[in-house]
Design a protein around this motif. Structure first.
Motif, PDB file in Angstrom:
ATOM      1  N   GLY A 135       0.822  -1.202   0.000  1.00 38.36           N
ATOM      2  CA  GLY A 135       0.000   0.000   0.000  1.00 38.36           C
ATOM      3  C   GLY A 135       0.857   1.253   0.000  1.00 38.36           C
ATOM      4  O   GLY A 135       2.090   1.194  -0.062  1.00 38.36           O
ATOM      5  N   VAL A 136       0.181   2.391   0.065  1.00 36.79           N
ATOM      6  CA  VAL A 136       0.847   3.691   0.130  1.00 36.79           C
ATOM      7  C   VAL A 136       0.772   4.164   1.574  1.00 36.79           C
ATOM      8  O   VAL A 136      -0.305   4.507   2.076  1.00 36.79           O
ATOM      9  CB  VAL A 136       0.182   4.707  -0.815  1.00 36.79           C
ATOM     10  N   PHE A 137       1.913   4.152   2.260  1.00 36.55           N
ATOM     11  CA  PHE A 137       1.963   4.423   3.688  1.00 36.55           C
ATOM     12  C   PHE A 137       2.440   5.847   3.960  1.00 36.55           C
ATOM     13  O   PHE A 137       3.294   6.389   3.249  1.00 36.55           O
ATOM     14  CB  PHE A 137       2.900   3.431   4.401  1.00 36.55           C
ATOM     15  N   GLU A 138       1.913   6.425   5.009  1.00 39.61           N
ATOM     16  CA  GLU A 138       2.409   7.671   5.574  1.00 39.61           C
ATOM     17  C   GLU A 138       2.863   7.390   7.005  1.00 39.61           C
ATOM     18  O   GLU A 138       2.706   6.276   7.510  1.00 39.61           O
ATOM     19  CB  GLU A 138       1.308   8.748   5.549  1.00 39.61           C
ATOM     20  N   GLU A 139       3.404   8.389   7.658  1.00 37.86           N
ATOM     21  CA  GLU A 139       3.901   8.185   9.017  1.00 37.86           C
ATOM     22  C   GLU A 139       2.792   7.712   9.953  1.00 37.86           C
ATOM     23  O   GLU A 139       2.973   6.825  10.784  1.00 37.86           O
ATOM     24  CB  GLU A 139       4.525   9.486   9.543  1.00 37.86           C
ATOM     25  N   SER A 140       1.614   8.313   9.820  1.00 40.44           N
ATOM     26  CA  SER A 140       0.495   7.922  10.686  1.00 40.44           C
ATOM     27  C   SER A 140       0.009   6.509  10.373  1.00 40.44           C
ATOM     28  O   SER A 140      -0.542   5.818  11.243  1.00 40.44           O
ATOM     29  CB  SER A 140      -0.670   8.920  10.522  1.00 40.44           C
ATOM     30  N   SER A 141       0.227   6.048   9.117  1.00 41.66           N
ATOM     31  CA  SER A 141      -0.230   4.717   8.730  1.00 41.66           C
ATOM     32  C   SER A 141       0.503   3.636   9.513  1.00 41.66           C
ATOM     33  O   SER A 141      -0.094   2.636   9.930  1.00 41.66           O
ATOM     34  CB  SER A 141      -0.014   4.509   7.229  1.00 41.66           C
ATOM     35  N   TYR A 142       1.819   3.810   9.738  1.00 40.13           N
ATOM     36  CA  TYR A 142       2.592   2.825  10.477  1.00 40.13           C
ATOM     37  C   TYR A 142       2.122   2.725  11.925  1.00 40.13           C
ATOM     38  O   TYR A 142       2.088   1.645  12.507  1.00 40.13           O
ATOM     39  CB  TYR A 142       4.079   3.180  10.427  1.00 40.13           C
ATOM     40  N   THR A 143       1.737   3.874  12.499  1.00 40.74           N
ATOM     41  CA  THR A 143       1.250   3.856  13.878  1.00 40.74           C
ATOM     42  C   THR A 143      -0.040   3.065  13.990  1.00 40.74           C
ATOM     43  O   THR A 143      -0.212   2.233  14.891  1.00 40.74           O
ATOM     44  CB  THR A 143       1.023   5.293  14.373  1.00 40.74           C
ATOM     45  N   VAL A 144      -0.955   3.286  13.047  1.00 35.59           N
ATOM     46  CA  VAL A 144      -2.229   2.559  13.044  1.00 35.59           C
ATOM     47  C   VAL A 144      -2.006   1.073  12.781  1.00 35.59           C
ATOM     48  O   VAL A 144      -2.595   0.199  13.419  1.00 35.59           O
ATOM     49  CB  VAL A 144      -3.185   3.163  11.998  1.00 35.59           C
ATOM     50  N   LEU A 145      -1.119   0.769  11.807  1.00 35.75           N
ATOM     51  CA  LEU A 145      -0.834  -0.618  11.444  1.00 35.75           C
ATOM     52  C   LEU A 145      -0.289  -1.393  12.631  1.00 35.75           C
ATOM     53  O   LEU A 145      -0.824  -2.452  13.002  1.00 35.75           O
ATOM     54  CB  LEU A 145       0.155  -0.652  10.280  1.00 35.75           C
ATOM     55  N   TYR A 146       0.765  -0.881  13.252  1.00 35.71           N
ATOM     56  CA  TYR A 146       1.397  -1.620  14.344  1.00 35.71           C
ATOM     57  C   TYR A 146       0.551  -1.605  15.615  1.00 35.71           C
ATOM     58  O   TYR A 146       0.703  -2.473  16.472  1.00 35.71           O
ATOM     59  CB  TYR A 146       2.803  -1.083  14.605  1.00 35.71           C
ATOM     60  N   GLY A 147      -0.372  -0.650  15.715  1.00 37.68           N
ATOM     61  CA  GLY A 147      -1.316  -0.687  16.823  1.00 37.68           C
ATOM     62  C   GLY A 147      -2.246  -1.883  16.713  1.00 37.68           C
ATOM     63  O   GLY A 147      -2.512  -2.587  17.699  1.00 37.68           O
ATOM     64  N   ALA A 163      10.926  -7.398   6.524  1.00 33.99           N
ATOM     65  CA  ALA A 163      11.390  -6.705   5.319  1.00 33.99           C
ATOM     66  C   ALA A 163      10.469  -5.528   5.031  1.00 33.99           C
ATOM     67  O   ALA A 163       9.280  -5.544   5.379  1.00 33.99           O
ATOM     68  CB  ALA A 163      11.431  -7.660   4.123  1.00 33.99           C
ATOM     69  N   ARG A 164      11.053  -4.514   4.385  1.00 32.47           N
ATOM     70  CA  ARG A 164      10.272  -3.355   3.939  1.00 32.47           C
ATOM     71  C   ARG A 164      10.865  -2.873   2.622  1.00 32.47           C
ATOM     72  O   ARG A 164      12.040  -2.518   2.550  1.00 32.47           O
ATOM     73  CB  ARG A 164      10.292  -2.246   4.976  1.00 32.47           C
ATOM     74  N   THR A 165      10.035  -2.842   1.568  1.00 35.56           N
ATOM     75  CA  THR A 165      10.495  -2.488   0.234  1.00 35.56           C
ATOM     76  C   THR A 165       9.585  -1.407  -0.340  1.00 35.56           C
ATOM     77  O   THR A 165       8.353  -1.524  -0.273  1.00 35.56           O
ATOM     78  CB  THR A 165      10.482  -3.709  -0.706  1.00 35.56           C
ATOM     79  N   THR A 166      10.180  -0.373  -0.913  1.00 33.05           N
ATOM     80  CA  THR A 166       9.419   0.714  -1.527  1.00 33.05           C
ATOM     81  C   THR A 166       9.761   0.793  -3.002  1.00 33.05           C
ATOM     82  O   THR A 166      10.949   0.801  -3.382  1.00 33.05           O
ATOM     83  CB  THR A 166       9.736   2.055  -0.845  1.00 33.05           C
ATOM     84  N   ARG A 167       8.710   0.842  -3.825  1.00 38.44           N
ATOM     85  CA  ARG A 167       8.908   0.930  -5.274  1.00 38.44           C
ATOM     86  C   ARG A 167       7.710   1.648  -5.885  1.00 38.44           C
ATOM     87  O   ARG A 167       6.558   1.263  -5.629  1.00 38.44           O
ATOM     88  CB  ARG A 167       9.066  -0.459  -5.883  1.00 38.44           C
ATOM     89  N   ASN A 168       7.994   2.667  -6.716  1.00 37.17           N
ATOM     90  CA  ASN A 168       6.936   3.448  -7.367  1.00 37.17           C
ATOM     91  C   ASN A 168       5.917   3.968  -6.343  1.00 37.17           C
ATOM     92  O   ASN A 168       4.700   3.864  -6.521  1.00 37.17           O
ATOM     93  CB  ASN A 168       6.217   2.623  -8.441  1.00 37.17           C
ATOM     94  N   LYS A 169       6.446   4.501  -5.232  1.00 39.18           N
ATOM     95  CA  LYS A 169       5.647   5.091  -4.162  1.00 39.18           C
ATOM     96  C   LYS A 169       4.770   4.074  -3.431  1.00 39.18           C
ATOM     97  O   LYS A 169       3.978   4.454  -2.576  1.00 39.18           O
ATOM     98  CB  LYS A 169       4.767   6.225  -4.703  1.00 39.18           C
TER      99      LYS A 169
END
Length: 226
Positions: free
Chosen positions: A155-167, A180-186
């Protein structure tokens, strides 16, 4: 008769054969080897995993004690046969792949049983078979630790997205670790190793988050080392 003649006759006797084994003794040895082989056949059939079970291998395990016992009888009866057998077996190469490591254990069990019976140690062969059976079934009763599952998120993550995800992950999982964490084409892909008993609830909470393009939970039937 001189000492030289006695030694010469002994050597000729050893080369020519003769251990004093009667026909009844030979038949009894082969019969005992056959019984041990049949016993191994049924133990392997009951304890082997269905995914790795091979009837051809099981028949091989059944017949191997008889063959090995016959070789041991021949090696005891004639020195030339003994040397020839050792030489012949030293050049044999078996290239058939073993699918399951447990098959090696059964192969050594079958060969060892044939050797033991071939030299006349019948009680040792019986004790070996009983001990191996108890050991195999006792070890089979020990449960395996369930392997962790992999949560693959795109997906397309923002800083707040990681907080919600890991919550959400922290809420439903007793153990989690980002692998692992991979970013490609945003677009970002995250792989998280998890242990949870609330997988359905976790997936429902993740499905409500609109920043995910794809959610996969991957599990397997493999064994996990504690």
């Amino acid at each position: 008769m001189s000492a030289k003649d006695i030694i010469k006759n002994s050597v000729y006797k050893a080369l020519g054969g003769g251990t004093g084994l009667t026909s009844k003794t030979v038949i009894f040895i082969l019969l005992m080897a056959c019984l041990v082989g049949i016993y191994i056949f049924f133990v392997y059939k009951m304890s082997g995993k269905p995914a790795f079970y091979s009837k051809d291998l099981n028949i091989t395990l059944c017949g191997m004690p008889v063959i090995v016992a016959a070789i041991m009888i021949a090696m005891q009866s004639n020195l030339l046969v003994s040397l020839g057998t050792v030489g012949a077996l030293s050049i044999v190469r078996f290239r058939n792949a073993v699918k399951n490591p447990m098959d090696l254990l059964y192969l050594f069990w079958s060969i060892s049983a044939g050797i033991i019976v071939g030299v006349g140690l019948y009680m040792l062969a019986v004790v070996l078979s009983v001990v191996m059976t108890v050991l195999l079934f006792a070890m089979g009763l020990i449960p395996n630790t369930k392997a962790p599952e992999l949560l693959v998120l795109r997906g397309v993550f923002e800083e707040s997205s990681y907080t919600v995800l890991y919550g959400a992950v922290r809420k439903h999982c007793k153990y989690y670790k980002e692998k692992a964490r991979t970013t490609r084409n945003k677009e970002t892909e995250i792989v998280i190793e998890i242990r949870t008993k609330e997988k359905d609830a976790l997936l429902q909470d993740l499905g409500k988050m609109d920043f995910f393009a794809q959610i996969n939970c991957i599990c397997h039937d493999g064994e996990c080392r504690v």
